[in-house]
Every structure is written in structure tokens, then in C-alpha cells.
Design a protein around this motif. Structure first.
Motif, PDB file in Angstrom:
ATOM      1  N   VAL A   1       0.838  -1.199   0.000  1.00 55.45           N
ATOM      2  CA  VAL A   1       0.000   0.000   0.000  1.00 55.45           C
ATOM      3  C   VAL A   1       0.876   1.253   0.000  1.00 55.45           C
ATOM      4  N   GLU A   2       1.929   1.250   0.795  1.00 59.76           N
ATOM      5  CA  GLU A   2       2.840   2.402   0.833  1.00 59.76           C
ATOM      6  C   GLU A   2       3.531   2.604  -0.512  1.00 59.76           C
ATOM      7  N   ARG A   3       3.928   1.510  -1.127  1.00 58.85           N
ATOM      8  CA  ARG A   3       4.622   1.606  -2.418  1.00 58.85           C
ATOM      9  C   ARG A   3       3.690   2.139  -3.505  1.00 58.85           C
ATOM     10  N   LEU A   4       2.473   1.606  -3.577  1.00 57.26           N
ATOM     11  CA  LEU A   4       1.522   2.052  -4.591  1.00 57.26           C
ATOM     12  C   LEU A   4       1.049   3.474  -4.312  1.00 57.26           C
ATOM     13  N   ALA A   5       0.917   3.817  -3.029  1.00 58.32           N
ATOM     14  CA  ALA A   5       0.505   5.173  -2.673  1.00 58.32           C
ATOM     15  C   ALA A   5       1.551   6.186  -3.128  1.00 58.32           C
ATOM     16  N   ALA A   6       2.816   5.823  -2.979  1.00 55.53           N
ATOM     17  CA  ALA A   6       3.885   6.720  -3.412  1.00 55.53           C
ATOM     18  C   ALA A   6       3.811   6.955  -4.916  1.00 55.53           C
ATOM     19  N   LYS A   7       3.513   5.891  -5.678  1.00 55.07           N
ATOM     20  CA  LYS A   7       3.399   6.026  -7.135  1.00 55.07           C
ATOM     21  C   LYS A   7       2.218   6.908  -7.519  1.00 55.07           C
ATOM     22  N   ALA A   8       1.132   6.782  -6.763  1.00 58.80           N
ATOM     23  CA  ALA A   8      -0.091   7.521  -7.079  1.00 58.80           C
ATOM     24  C   ALA A   8      -0.109   8.917  -6.465  1.00 58.80           C
ATOM     25  N   GLY A   9       0.897   9.242  -5.651  1.00 59.38           N
ATOM     26  CA  GLY A   9       0.933  10.541  -5.014  1.00 59.38           C
ATOM     27  C   GLY A   9      -0.089  10.706  -3.905  1.00 59.38           C
ATOM     28  N   ILE A  10      -0.424   9.600  -3.232  1.00 55.07           N
ATOM     29  CA  ILE A  10      -1.406   9.627  -2.153  1.00 55.07           C
ATOM     30  C   ILE A  10      -0.689   9.609  -0.804  1.00 55.07           C
ATOM     31  N   THR A  11      -1.038  10.561   0.058  1.00 53.38           N
ATOM     32  CA  THR A  11      -0.479  10.600   1.404  1.00 53.38           C
ATOM     33  C   THR A  11      -1.339   9.735   2.319  1.00 53.38           C
ATOM     34  N   LEU A  12      -0.731   8.750   2.927  1.00 52.24           N
ATOM     35  CA  LEU A  12      -1.471   7.805   3.751  1.00 52.24           C
ATOM     36  C   LEU A  12      -1.643   8.325   5.174  1.00 52.24           C
ATOM     37  N   ARG A  13      -2.784   7.984   5.745  1.00 54.72           N
ATOM     38  CA  ARG A  13      -3.040   8.276   7.158  1.00 54.72           C
ATOM     39  C   ARG A  13      -3.049   6.963   7.930  1.00 54.72           C
ATOM     40  N   TYR A  14      -2.627   7.038   9.160  1.00 51.92           N
ATOM     41  CA  TYR A  14      -2.552   5.854  10.004  1.00 51.92           C
ATOM     42  C   TYR A  14      -3.494   6.031  11.189  1.00 51.92           C
ATOM     43  N   GLU A  15      -4.168   4.946  11.544  1.00 50.49           N
ATOM     44  CA  GLU A  15      -5.232   5.017  12.542  1.00 50.49           C
ATOM     45  C   GLU A  15      -4.759   5.578  13.879  1.00 50.49           C
ATOM     46  N   GLU A  16      -3.480   5.351  14.215  1.00 49.15           N
ATOM     47  CA  GLU A  16      -2.972   5.852  15.487  1.00 49.15           C
ATOM     48  C   GLU A  16      -2.531   7.305  15.380  1.00 49.15           C
ATOM     49  N   GLY A  17      -2.712   7.876  14.164  1.00 46.84           N
ATOM     50  CA  GLY A  17      -2.479   9.304  13.994  1.00 46.84           C
ATOM     51  C   GLY A  17      -1.069   9.635  13.569  1.00 46.84           C
ATOM     52  N   GLY A  18      -0.956  10.753  12.834  1.00 49.30           N
ATOM     53  CA  GLY A  18       0.366  11.262  12.486  1.00 49.30           C
ATOM     54  C   GLY A  18       0.959  10.608  11.254  1.00 49.30           C
ATOM     55  N   TYR A  19       1.977  11.229  10.704  1.00 45.52           N
ATOM     56  CA  TYR A  19       2.694  10.684   9.553  1.00 45.52           C
ATOM     57  C   TYR A  19       3.510   9.483   9.988  1.00 45.52           C
ATOM     58  N   ASN A  20       3.553   8.476   9.158  1.00 42.88           N
ATOM     59  CA  ASN A  20       4.286   7.259   9.486  1.00 42.88           C
ATOM     60  C   ASN A  20       5.791   7.534   9.484  1.00 42.88           C
ATOM     61  N   PRO A  21       6.470   7.458  10.607  1.00 36.18           N
ATOM     62  CA  PRO A  21       7.910   7.754  10.664  1.00 36.18           C
ATOM     63  C   PRO A  21       8.693   6.837   9.737  1.00 36.18           C
ATOM     64  N   SER A  22       9.797   7.367   9.198  1.00 36.93           N
ATOM     65  CA  SER A  22      10.545   6.612   8.193  1.00 36.93           C
ATOM     66  C   SER A  22      11.065   5.297   8.737  1.00 36.93           C
ATOM     67  N   HIS A  23      11.461   5.261  10.012  1.00 35.17           N
ATOM     68  CA  HIS A  23      12.051   4.023  10.530  1.00 35.17           C
ATOM     69  C   HIS A  23      10.995   2.936  10.711  1.00 35.17           C
ATOM     70  N   GLN A  24       9.710   3.314  10.606  1.00 31.77           N
ATOM     71  CA  GLN A  24       8.664   2.319  10.781  1.00 31.77           C
ATOM     72  C   GLN A  24       8.197   1.746   9.445  1.00 31.77           C
ATOM     73  N   ARG A  25       8.693   2.248   8.354  1.00 24.02           N
ATOM     74  CA  ARG A  25       8.202   1.814   7.051  1.00 24.02           C
ATOM     75  C   ARG A  25       8.788   0.458   6.679  1.00 24.02           C
ATOM     76  N   GLY A  26       8.172  -0.179   5.685  1.00 24.51           N
ATOM     77  CA  GLY A  26       8.586  -1.510   5.270  1.00 24.51           C
ATOM     78  C   GLY A  26      10.041  -1.555   4.842  1.00 24.51           C
ATOM     79  N   GLU A  27      10.681  -2.693   5.095  1.00 24.77           N
ATOM     80  CA  GLU A  27      12.109  -2.819   4.804  1.00 24.77           C
ATOM     81  C   GLU A  27      12.400  -2.610   3.330  1.00 24.77           C
ATOM     82  N   ARG A  28      11.614  -3.245   2.463  1.00 24.38           N
ATOM     83  CA  ARG A  28      11.903  -3.130   1.035  1.00 24.38           C
ATOM     84  C   ARG A  28      11.804  -1.684   0.562  1.00 24.38           C
ATOM     85  N   ILE A  29      10.772  -0.997   1.015  1.00 22.12           N
ATOM     86  CA  ILE A  29      10.590   0.385   0.606  1.00 22.12           C
ATOM     87  C   ILE A  29      11.767   1.235   1.066  1.00 22.12           C
ATOM     88  N   ARG A  30      12.218   1.006   2.284  1.00 21.71           N
ATOM     89  CA  ARG A  30      13.356   1.765   2.804  1.00 21.71           C
ATOM     90  C   ARG A  30      14.626   1.482   1.992  1.00 21.71           C
TER      91      ARG A  30
END
Length: 635
Positions: free
Chosen positions: A87-116
């Protein structure tokens, strides 16, 4: 851990990224009729396309291996990612900013390994490109210029330069927020005495991308005499870089490979550049390893294995090049495409040939001339003394096994006749007979290379072609009229719900006699019914898939959602016929059940029960007659 991705954002990603666009990054798709597309399945080996994509439904399904799902499921499986990573990878391609239920922007260190790791490589590639303009990189620019590559060529291929210091890139990427662990895992850095240092130093850098265009590694060319490392140094094996599964230039060449049904396999990065600049935009190269089975799978999905597909290998004419060509021939039978070999005059590679004789000479080089199997035959025969009977016999014994592998019978015979001439045996029919013996024996043994006489393994392709196709659906008898009709009705409910609503939603689970179909009917009911799909939306199918209890039912849903209909005209009349047939069989079954129960009870049945049963039978019989006379109007 990052919070759960907002459901509305997941839906937005599904809607924004067309499934056919995503799948086309990995394989060639062609029209399959009914608005669907087809291609060779990337999840199992097959000779003819059974993998279908429905752009309107946002689903894929393979009728061979039963894999299926939506865009997210496809990327999850093919790139081995988690749901959130996709979802993060496809969202980046589509230019969509994702929201997370616990609030706030998803910190970079929490993102998927492959994407990082991909992001680290993207940042590194930009860093290397910028360094190529600096004074230290003069030696790299000179290297390129001497091989006929100007600044525009370097920019087109993303060529860069890694500074000679110990940790220039490492410090740069740390400043971008990447951890030391990520840098080591990516292969961009390596452990030094005092912490991570750059893996690539003082070298010309080529970014290596996967089929989807993500940079996953680098190839680095030595420039200085005091560099004690190998001439070419590649990224080590990492979670995103497997050298046996990447082809340099595939991101640039894939569209033209699919369009022209032709691929040119060269040996190095500069050869790919030379070919593309000369107009051979289907050129690709392996990255520090021999061309093998995984590379073939990538090309086959793009070539679609149609009758006109061509793969041309360019190898040096020296001993190493001949060895590479023979090694490539070992895997030749995994292609349905015709394979050829091209060897430049004076053993020049495409880069040297372009420098010496220009673009036209490169284009001329890769015109198919010598079939790979013919080259292999000549190489084998050349090892024997053909002046002696023993030498000719030994040459025939080895070379005949090569001919027996040729996939087409008429071509096999023609090449066997050629082999007789190569070896110097006047009796051509004897050679043809010997080849036939080897081919038939190999077919009878299933092409087992270890068991074939004299090491032959011919005929394995013939057996694969003759193998029966995998059954469609889990343990269903499609010869049964009831099962066929139930299948059609479920396909209508999933693909064209407006044609069967609202009548379909009144059908009970027990009206579907096949347990797998009853399970699908249950899922549709739990998702809110077919009426939820009017007007048709992808969200309807997503909700049905979400209601599936296991992978088996989920795969059947995707199968039914993309399978073409049996009828020629899919309209209200056709839909009405399926509705009536399923309901009529259910009514007839109930009549038989009640009458059978009365027969078993005989005179022991209570009068009030008898009266109620007889009344039910009479009502059902009247309903059945009305269905037969009035069709869907009686529902």
C-alpha cells in the motif's frame, strides 16, 4: 510499530492504481476478450497463457495455479512484500499521502524494509549522478567518452561516480535519515573498523533496476590501477537484490521487448548502452552471473512465447564466449521463443563494434542468423577428429542428443540432416533415425537427463505441451449441468450484478449444490448481497473477498470474477436463464425430497403432516410449471 493504514486510503490506492498497469510492469498482457487481458503466469511455469486480468474489476486470476486477488495481492506475492509495504509503495506512485489510525505521519524508521532499501538506492543513485560532474570524476567521464558515450547517454542510463573516500555516501545517506543497519542491509555500505564505510569507492556506477523500475543495486567499474578490487563489483545479495533475478536494462527495454517480441542478451553494461544508442532498445544484460532459468522467466513473461518471438545472444567468439553460449543452450528448451547467437567480427563486443564501425554495424550484428542449436552442434562436432570412423561416431553420439531436444518435429528432422553433413556421414536417414530414437526414449522417460542414454534429455518440451491443464476450481464437476449453471450465476453476481439483482439475493445457500459455490454464495451474502454491486464498483468485490473464510474460497472468487462467460450474449435474457435453471433445479430437488420422505414413511405418516406435505408438493409443482412457462418473470 506504525498504526493501521486508514481504510479509505487503502481504497483510494486501489482505485488510483490500475491493476493492468501494475501487472504490465512484470509481464506482457494481451486481449483475452470480454474486457479481460491475458499473459503468462508469473507464479508458475506454463506454455500458454492462463493468467487473466480484469481491469474493470481490479482483479487477476490464474486458471492454471489458482492464484488470484487484487492489485495489492499481486504485488504482495510477486515482490514478497507485506500488505502495508505494498500500500505504501503504490501510494507513493499515485501521489497519495497515507493516514494511520494511530495518527500522524508514518515515521521513516517504521516503514517496510523493502521500501526503505529502495529509497536508499534511489538516493544513492542521485548522489552518484551528482558526483560524476565533479573534478575527481574526470577519469570516469574520460572512460565513457572513450567508449562513445556523451553526457546525454550517461544521464539516460543514470550512470554516476562513487567518490574515492571511505564514507562519502554513508555520511550522505545518514543525513537523509537512513540507519547504519539499513545501509549495511542494502549493500551500499559495509562494516569497517570504525563503523560502516562505502562499498563502492572511486568507480563508475550503473544503477540496476528491477522490472518495475525500482533501483535495487549497482554495478561498479574499476577505473584506477591502484584499485585492487575486481574489474566489476556488483551489489551483494540483499533482500531486494538477487543477481540471478535481475537483468540490467530491463526497465528501459521491457516495453520494446513486449512490443517487438524480441530480446537481445549482451554481456555488459556498456554493451547495453551501445545497443540502445544504436537503436537496439531491446538489449539487456545479466549482472555478474551467467544467463539462467530465472532470467528466462523474466523474458518469457514479456515475450509471451508467441511463434515470432526471438532471443538473440551476443557472445565473444573466444573460448569463454563459446562456453557461455553452450551454457545458455542448456536452458534453451525453457524458451518457446527461437534463440539465436550473434558473434561480431574480430570478436568485438557491441560497444567496441559501435566505436569501430558505427551504429549500423551494431544493428546488423543482432539480426538473427545462426540458431543457437546450430552453433552448439558445430562447437560439439569441432571437438572430434572427423577423419576417423571412431571420431565421427563419437561426434554423432553427443550431437544427436542436442538435435533431439529441438521442439518442432519437422525442424528436428531438417537439423538431423544438417548434422549428418557436419559430421560427414553420408547416410542421412541413419542420423535421423538415431535422433528419433533419443527423442522417443527421452519422452518415455519424462526427459530425465540423468537417466537418458548418453546423457540425452530431449523431448521434455513435448511432454509439457501434452500435459493436461490444471482443473479449473476446487474439485468441481463442470460436466454437471447443475454445476455449470451455478457457476455462471455466480459469475454474473460477481461481474454483472445488475443483471441478476435483486432476484439473486433471495436465493438460499442450499440452492447451490456444489459446496465451493455455496461458500461463494455465502460470501456474497455476508458482503451485503449482489445488490451492493449496483452500480458496479470495485469496492463490492473487495467486500466479497474480505468475507472469504480462507484462501481456497478467495481464489475461487477471483477466478469467477475474471472468467469469461459461456454464453455469446450476456444480457438480461441470459441472466434470467441462469436464475431460472438454478431455482428450478432447487424446486425439483425439494419436491423429490418431500415425496421421498412420504414414501419412506408410508402409512405411518400423521394425517396433518400428510396434508401439509401434499400441499407443499402441489405449490412447488405449480411454481416449477410457472418457471418453465414464464421464465424469469415467475421469480
Amino acid at each position: 510499530m506504525a498504526g493501521r493504514i486508514n481504510d479509505d486510503d487503502v481504497k483510494a490506492v486501489r482505485d488510483a492504481v490500475p491493476i493492468d498497469a501494475v501487472v504490465s510492469e512484470y509481464l506482457q498482457l494481451r486481449n483475452a476478450g470480454g474486457g479481460n487481458l491475458k499473459g503468462l503466469c508469473p507464479f508458475h511455469d506454463e506454455k500458454s497463457p492462463s493468467f487473466q486480468v480484469s481491469p474493470s474489476k481490479g482483479l487477476f486470476h490464474c486458471f492454471g495455479c489458482q492464484e488470484g486477488g487484487d492489485t495489492i495481492a499481486f504485488v504482495q506475492k510477486i515482490d514478497h512484500l507485506t500488505f502495508a509495504e505494498v500500500v505504501e509503495r503504490l501510494a507513493a506512485k499515485a501521489g497519495i499521502t497515507l493516514r494511520y489510525e494511530e495518527g500522524g505521519y508514518n515515521p521513516s524508521h517504521q516503514r517496510g524494509e523493502r521500501i526503505r532499501l529502495v529509497e536508499a538506492h534511489k538516493a544513492a543513485a542521485q548522489f552518484y549522478v551528482e558526483q560524476l560532474d565533479g573534478p575527481e570524476a574526470e577519469i570516469g567521464r574520460k572512460f565513457l567518452a572513450e567508449r562513445g558515450f556523451d553526457q546525454a547517454a550517461a544521464e539516460h542510463f543514470g550512470v554516476g561516480y562513487s567518490p574515492a573516500g571511505w564514507d562519502h555516501l554513508t555520511r550522505y545517506l545518514r543525513g537523509k535519515g537512513f540507519s547504519d543497519k539499513e545501509l549495511i542491509t542494502s549493500g551500499l555500505s559495509q562494516d569497517g573498523r570504525r563503523g560502516p564505510i562505502d562499498r563502492f569507492r572511486g568507480r563508475l556506477m550503473w544503477p540496476i533496476s528491477d522490472t518495475s523500475g525500482d533501483i535495487v543495486g549497482f554495478g561498479a567499474r574499476k577505473l584506477r590501477d591502484d584499485d585492487n578490487g575486481p574489474k566489476y563489483l556488483n551489489t551483494p545479495e540483499t533482500p531486494i537484490y538477487k543477481k540471478s533475478q535481475v537483468l540490467y536494462g530491463i526497465d528501459l527495454a521491457k516495453k520494446d521487448i513486449a512490443k517487438s517480441s524480441r530480446a537481445v542478451v549482451v554481456e555488459g553494461y556498456t554493451d547495453v548502452m551501445a545497443c540502445h544508442l544504436a537503436g537496439i532498445t531491446t538489449a539487456i544484460a545479466t549482472c555478474g552471473t551467467a544467463f539462467g532459468g530465472d532470467h528466462i522467466k523474466i523474458l518469457r513473461r514479456l515475450l509471451m512465447d508467441n511463434g515470432s518471438a526471438r532471443v538473440i545472444f551476443t557472445f565473444d567468439g573466444d573460448a569463454a564466449g563459446q562456453k557461455a553460449a553452450l551454457r545458455a543452450f542448456e536452458d534453451d528448451q525453457k524458451f518457446a521463443a527461437e534463440t539465436y547467437i550473434a558473434i561480431a567480427p574480430d570478436n568485438m563486443d557491441p560497444c567496441d563494434l559501435r566505436l569501430a564501425k558505427g551504429d549500423e554495424a551494431v544493428r546488423e550484428l543482432v539480426e538473427p542468423r545462426t540458431p543457437l542449436f546450430e552453433f552448439a552442434l558445430r562447437q560439439i562436432v569441432a571437438r572430434y577428429d572427423l577423419e576417423t570412423p571412431a571420431g565421427r561416431a563419437a561426434a554423432l553420439d553427443e550431437a544427436a542428443q542436442v538435435v533431439a531436444k529441438i521442439k518442432t518435429g519437422s525442424v528436428q528432422r531438417e537439423v538431423a540432416v544438417q548434422l549428418a553433413g557436419f559430421v560427414g556421414i553420408l547416410d542421412q536417414e541413419y542420423v535421423v533415425h538415431r535422433v528419433n530414437q533419443l527423442a522417443q526414449w527421452a519422452r518415455g522417460r519424462g526427459g530425465d537427463r540423468g537417466s537418458a542414454p548418453s546423457g540425452g534429455r530431449g523431448g521434455s518440451r513435448h511432454q509439457e505441451i501434452q500435459a493436461p491443464a490444471a482443473s479449473s476450481g476446487p474439485a468441481l464437476n463442470l460436466r454437471s449441468p447443475a454445476h455449470r449453471t451455478e457457476r455462471e450465476l455466480l459469475k454474473l453476481a460477481l461481474q454483472k450484478p445488475a443483471l441478476v439483482s435483486p432476484a439473486f439475493d433471495a436465493y438460499g445457500i442450499d440452492e447451490f449444490t456444489a459446496p465451493p459455490y455455496a461458500a461463494v454464495r455465502q460470501c456474497i451474502a455476508e458482503a451485503g448481497g449482489a445488490e451492493l454491486g449496483v452500480p458496479e464498483t470495485r469496492e463490492y468485490l473487495v467486500q466479497v473477498l474480505d468475507a472469504t473464510p480462507n484462501d481456497t474460497v478467495r481464489k475461487l472468487v477471483t477466478e469467477l470474477a475474471v472468467e469469461v462467460f459461456r454464453g455469446k450474449s450476456i444480457d438480461e435474457t441470459y441472466a434470467g436463464e441462469q436464475l431460472v435453471h438454478v431455482r428450478l433445479r432447487a424446486v425439483d430437488r425439494r419436491i423429490n425430497e418431500v415425496q421421498g420422505s412420504l414414501t419412506r414413511l408410508g402409512s405411518n405418516v400423521a394425517p396433518d403432516h400428510l396434508a401439509a406435505a401434499q400441499n407443499e408438493v402441489w405449490v412447488l409443482q405449480q411454481y416449477a410449471q410457472s418457471l418453465r412457462n414464464n421464465g424469469a418473470a415467475a421469480l
